[in-house]
Design an enzyme around this catalytic site. Structure first.
Site, PDB file in Angstrom:
ATOM      1  N   ASP A   1       7.027  26.008  10.516  1.00 37.16           N
ATOM      2  CA  ASP A   1       8.415  26.757  11.413  1.00 37.16           C
ATOM      3  C   ASP A   1       8.686  27.825  10.762  1.00 37.16           C
ATOM      4  OD1 ASP A   1       8.347  23.839  12.377  1.00 37.16           O
ATOM      5  OD2 ASP A   1       9.416  23.310  10.631  1.00 37.16           O
TER       6      ASP A   1
ATOM      7  N   SER B   1      12.340  32.385  10.413  1.00 36.44           N
ATOM      8  CA  SER B   1      12.709  30.915  10.538  1.00 36.44           C
ATOM      9  C   SER B   1      12.837  30.572  11.828  1.00 36.44           C
ATOM     10  CB  SER B   1      13.798  30.692   9.225  1.00 36.44           C
ATOM     11  OG  SER B   1      14.206  29.214   9.674  1.00 36.44           O
ATOM     12  N   ARG B   2      12.028  29.708  12.311  1.00 38.70           N
ATOM     13  CA  ARG B   2      12.173  29.358  13.778  1.00 38.70           C
ATOM     14  C   ARG B   2      12.984  28.346  14.086  1.00 38.70           C
ATOM     15  NH1 ARG B   2       6.560  31.468  13.919  1.00 38.70           N
ATOM     16  NH2 ARG B   2       5.564  29.818  13.205  1.00 38.70           N
ATOM     17  N   VAL B   3      13.516  27.410  13.181  1.00 36.52           N
ATOM     18  CA  VAL B   3      14.373  26.284  13.387  1.00 36.52           C
ATOM     19  C   VAL B   3      15.596  26.393  12.588  1.00 36.52           C
ATOM     20  CG1 VAL B   3      12.556  24.772  14.418  1.00 36.52           C
ATOM     21  CG2 VAL B   3      13.287  24.751  11.818  1.00 36.52           C
TER      22      VAL B   3
END
Ligand SMILES: Nc1ncnc2c1ncn2[C@@H]1O[C@H](COP(=O)(O)OP(=O)(O)OP(=O)(O)O)[C@@H](O)[C@H]1O
Ligand SMILES: [Mg+2]
Lengths: 516, 134
Positions: free
Chosen positions: A346, A371-373
């Site tokens: 992620d 950081s994708r989430v």
């Protein structure tokens, strides 16, 4: 006679099967035809399943465990766990009907074990009452919840710009000796310092034993070992053990995830894991593909990392956060294994050799890290000051590249560059000294408000230290409140900025002007 | 070496054509499947056998209904099957009751099925009304 009906026959067969089953079990036995390089080839055992455990009788009468890896039409390739020199051709092999299991549970916390769950720390046997299969299915969509609680690393650069949430999988990627392990270790230490109750699991894959020993020593000194499990394999261990280590450790982590607790697992590193898998595959004569890895190398890591998750409230809302580490060659993130793992995780924290040698440590490349989430898991306090930080650093990088070639810069540009230099300075952090939320908040608030702009570069860190010391000393309760994650009101914000300004003045702005 | 399923099915089917003691054959097959650890394949093997026998003119069907059916219903189904499969020399029908079909009849063959049960109609109805609602 044509009068047999299959319906009747079927019932008769079923009845006969139940009756025959009551008799002593018929055992299938195979024979080892050749053995070497940690692989045993077995004739027979046609009923063997993939990854099933096989017991091979060794020359000294004991039995050696192997697991089925290649199911051929007329022979089985099994990977030996343990000493393959004890096995001779002609040895008999039996199926166990089980896949590999490891002990799991709170009894393992504080221990150093091998991938089979055997103690390596000389503290006696592990009295775990439960075992778990090392290969498990990942939780499905309905069993999950989106990531929303912070997993603070204590490193300002990460918690402010690439925040990580519980249940997330954030890759740490970079060349050798760029401080990858240091980030993971600091995160573990931070769990202890902030008293988060998160259980740490550190998996060493094919590392130098001296390095692992030094790290464990450090963890003990920091008091973190009490909430940590270390699963260690060294470069001298057979590839099979190195291959199993992350799966076994994940099974140990899943115990906490499934029991309403939170765990953090660090795979150090998956590059060596892929290499161990490649070695096994080539010895088993699987067709090599790109970079000589077998075709299913993607699945190797995807099935592992999918097991890290944030569970839904119905399942107890536990979580398993993963920090896999990948080592690149000369910063090449487009090699086979790095691209694979980047696509599974992620987000990634990219470490740069250049930055490391410029003394910018942790050497995190702000531009390439994402950081994708995690942003929904960031604490409000840090989030409120982090927004402008990212933008200012991005502008700084752009301008710094340009300004290298010109001497006369307009004031606006020079101002931006100076701000950027100070922010970069403030994001430096020595090892083993994670920050708590209020420390990050106060520093970033002061810096983005320009409090340190007039302070000479080499004094920025010490003025920060003064600020934090004064705040802690004089305003302890307010700072404790920020630590809960809430954004403080304007009065407190102003107070922090005022104190920072006062400290900055004491660092003689005249000197700063001369330096320019 | 593992014997492929279709070979196994063919062998069993051949035996059923020439042997009359069903119980003995059943024990033989059971023992074989157990030693080979292939008991899980029993269902598939038997379907293969039924299909092979069908190709030899022996049609076998299971008649599922909610209540016991009398002989003349069975005869009617037999006529129906004879018409549908003119090549069949023998037609075996084994009746079975199953309350979950609610009413009506279902004829199960190796890989074909004639469903005239109430349960099937109800589920069709449910499906159609569910689409209407959307
Ligand atoms: N924030 C930091 N400040 C100062 N020194 C650091 C920092 N982080 C790491 N180091 C030092 O840099 C060196 C390399 O760090 P580390 O072992 O974490 O890197 P690595 O990328 O994991 O290396 P390897 O590829 O060998 O596993 C160590 O000597 C460590 O003490
Ligand atoms: Mg390292």
């Amino acid at each position: 006679m044509k009068d047999i009906s299959i319906q009747e026959l079927s019932e008769d067969i079923r009845a006969a099967i139940t009756e025959l089953k009551k008799r002593p079990e018929i055992e299938e036995v195979g024979v080892v035809t050749r053995v070497g390089d940690g692989v045993a080839w077995i004739y027979g055992l046609t009923q063997c399943g993939y990854s099933e455990m096989i017991q091979i009788t060794a020359t000294d009468g004991t039995s050696v465990t192997a697991f089925a890896f290649n199911l051929g039409e007329d022979e089985i390739g099994a990977v030996v766990l343990g000493d393959d020199t004890l096995i001779k051709a002609g040895a008999s092999a039996k199926l166990t009907g089980k896949v590999l299991e490891v002990p799991v549970g709170p009894e393992l916390v504080g221990r150093v074990v091998d991938p089979m769950g055997r103690p390596l720390d000389g503290k006696g046997p592990i009295k775990a009452s439960r075992t778990s299969r090392i290969e498990q299915n990942a939780p499905g969509v309905l069993s999950r919840k989106s990531v929303h609680e912070p997993m603070m690393t204590g490193l300002t650069a990460i918690d402010a710009m690439v925040p990580i949430g519980r249940g997330q999988r954030e890759l740490i990627i970079g060349d050798r000796q760029t401080g990858k392990t240091a980030i993971a270790v600091d995160t573990m230490i931070n769990q202890y310092r902030q008293n988060t109750g998160v259980i740490n699991i550190y998996v060493a894959i094919g590392q130098k034993l001296s390095k692992v020993a030094r790290m464990i020593e450090r963890l003990k000194r920091e008091g973190v070992m009490e909430q940590t499990i270390v699963v260690a394999t060294s470069a001298a261990d057979p590839a099979s053990l190195q291959y199993l280590a992350p799966y076994a450790a994940t099974a140990m982590g899943e115990y906490f995830r499934d029991n309403k607790q939170h765990a953090l697992i660090i795979y150090d590193d998956l590059t060596k894991h892929a290499a161990a898998y490649r070695q096994m595959s080539l010895l088993l004569r699987r067709p090599p593909g790109r970079e000589a890895y077998p075709g299913d190398v993607f699945y190797l890591h995807s099935r592992l990392l999918e097991r890290s998750a944030k569970l839904s409230d119905d399942l107890g809302a536990g979580s398993l956060t993963a920090l896999p580490i990948i080592e690149t060659q000369a910063g090449d993130i487009s090699a086979y294994i790095p691209t694979n793992v980047i696509s599974i995780t992620d987000g990634q924290i990219f470490m740069e050799t250049n930055l490391f040698y410029q003394g910018i440590r942790p050497a995190i490349s702000v531009g390439l890290s994402v950081s994708r989430v995690g942003s929904s898991a960031q604490t409000k306090a840090v989030k409120s000051v982090a927004k402008s930080l990212r933008i200012e650093l991005a502008q700084f990088r752009e301008l710094a590249a340009f300004s290298q070639f010109s001497t006369d810069l307009d004031t606006e540009t020079r101002h931006r560059i100076e701000r950027g230099q100070r922010l970069t300075e403030l994001l430096k952090q020595p090892q083993y000294s994670p920050y708590s939320v209020w420390q990050m908040y106060a520093t970033l608030l002061a810096a983005t408000n320009g409090c340190f702009d007039a302070v000479p570069l080499d004094k920025v860190k010490s003025s920060e230290a003064n600020l934090l010391r004064d705040l802690k000393h004089d305003h302890g309760t307010e700072m404790e409140h920020i630590n809960t994650g809430a954004e403080p009101d304007e009065k407190v914000q102003k107070m922090i900025v005022d104190i920072a300004n006062k400290i900055a003045v004491s660092y003689k702005p005249e000197e700063a002007k001369v330096e320019k | 070496m593992k014997v492929p399923r279709h070979i196994l099915a063919q062998t069993i089917a051949e035996r059923t054509l020439h042997i009359s003691d069903s119980a003995l054959l059943a024990r033989e097959i059971a023992a074989y499947l157990l030693t080979e650890r292939r008991t899980a394949e029993l269902e598939s093997i038997l379907r293969d056998v039924m299909q092979y026998r069908a190709s030899q003119g022996i049609l076998e069907a299971e008649l599922v209904s909610a209540y016991d059916v009398d002989q003349h219903v069975i005869e009617e189904v037999r006529q129906l099957l004879r018409r549908a499969y003119p090549k069949a020399k023998t037609v075996h029908i084994s009746p079975r009751t199953d309350a979950s079909v609610i009413g009506g009849l279902r004829v199960d063959m190796a890989n074909e099925q004639l469903d005239m049960t109430l349960a099937a109609k109800l589920s069709t109805l449910k499906r159609l009304t569910a689409i209407d609602k959307e």
